[in-house]
Design an enzyme around this catalytic site. Structure first.
Site, PDB file in Angstrom:
ATOM      1  CG  HIS A 179      -2.111   0.904   1.024  1.00 59.86           C
ATOM      2  ND1 HIS A 179      -2.041   2.259   1.219  1.00 59.86           N
ATOM      3  CD2 HIS A 179      -3.377   0.642   0.624  1.00 59.86           C
ATOM      4  CE1 HIS A 179      -3.219   2.808   0.955  1.00 59.86           C
ATOM      5  NE2 HIS A 179      -4.047   1.846   0.603  1.00 59.86           N
ATOM      6  N   PRO A 180       0.556   2.227  -0.886  1.00 58.68           N
ATOM      7  CG  PRO A 180      -0.381   3.494  -2.612  1.00 58.68           C
ATOM      8  CD  PRO A 180      -0.516   2.171  -1.885  1.00 58.68           C
ATOM      9  CB  CYS A 181      -1.180   4.896   2.818  1.00 54.78           C
ATOM     10  SG  CYS A 181      -1.716   6.142   4.004  1.00 54.78           S
ATOM     11  N   GLY A 182       1.465   7.042   2.659  1.00 54.29           N
ATOM     12  CA  GLY A 182       2.633   7.530   3.381  1.00 54.29           C
ATOM     13  C   GLY A 182       3.906   7.581   2.560  1.00 54.29           C
TER      14      GLY A 182
END
Length: 233
Positions: A179-182
């Site tokens: 997941h690319p969050c952050g």
């Protein structure tokens, strides 16, 4: 070669992603010849990847990476040995494949990796799938055993927020992704926190080299040291 400013937010434009992808594949080929190569895959409507600044749609692909896993349950000491040898090395006598660890009585797990640009997060995203030698897909529990110990721990704690199963944006089939969050936040800290980058500015073309030096370690793929060194010179 464009450089980011101190006010940069850690994201990447589609055009810069295409240029950075070209530089990444070129440097990987030059510094890690023993492993399979990354190559550009065009989207159905996109032109070939060019070294120019024009916007190109597509993604990077590295296929058939091989992880040898023990046919029996590994004990804690063996897991530590795998982590210490993290990074893929060439299998003697087997073309275009690589392995984390070489020993007897192992079965092969194969991994395909794709680096895809996320238009919503404006950062690269690592997609992957895993399968046995007979083509059977691996479940997340099996994949967890192949990951470095630190990644397995995070996966155990976060489950479907760390690695998610989603439709591949180009292939329309379910693939796992980190997941690319952050990502934009830690990329900004990584790049602007570097003394050389702070003084001279980070070349945006080297974004993927910096990004993969962190993300690749999550799945046991190390960025060649020379790739990292050369971006600092």
């Amino acid at each position: 070669m464009g450089c980011v400013s101190p006010s940069w937010d850690g994201t990447l434009s589609p055009k810069d992603f295409s240029v950075a992808a070209h530089v990444f594949t070129e440097r990987w080929e030059r510094n890690k010849s023993a492993s399979p190569s990354w190559f550009w895959v065009n989207s159905p409507k996109g032109p070939p990847l060019l070294a120019s600044s024009q916007h190109v749609e597509g993604y990077l692909s590295l296929e058939s990476m091989c992880v040898l896993v023990s046919a029996e349950d590994s004990n804690e000491e063996e897991s530590c040995a795998v982590e210490e040898e993290a990074g893929f090395c060439e299998i003697e006598g087997a073309a275009d494949n690589a392995t984390l660890v070489q020993s007897k009585h192992h079965e092969a797990h194969y991994y395909d990796f794709h680096i895809v640009y996320s238009s919503s997060f404006r950062v690269p995203v690592l997609y992957f799938r895993a399968y046995c030698s007979d083509g059977r897909p691996l479940l997340l529990n099996d994949i967890e055993k192949d990951l470095p110990a630190c990644s397995s721990k995070v996966l155990l704690e976060t489950k479907w927020s760390f690695i998610t199963l989603e439709e591949h944006p180009f292939l329309n089939r379910p693939w796992y992704k980190l997941h690319p969050c952050g990502t934009s936040e830690w990329m900004k800290l990584l790049c602007l926190g570097d003394e050389v980058a702070a003084k001279n500015g980070l070349a945006i073309e080297l974004y993927l080299v910096s990004w993969f030096s962190v993300v690749g370690q999550v799945v046991g793929l190390k960025t060649p040291l020379e790739m990292v060194k050369s971006q600092r010179n």
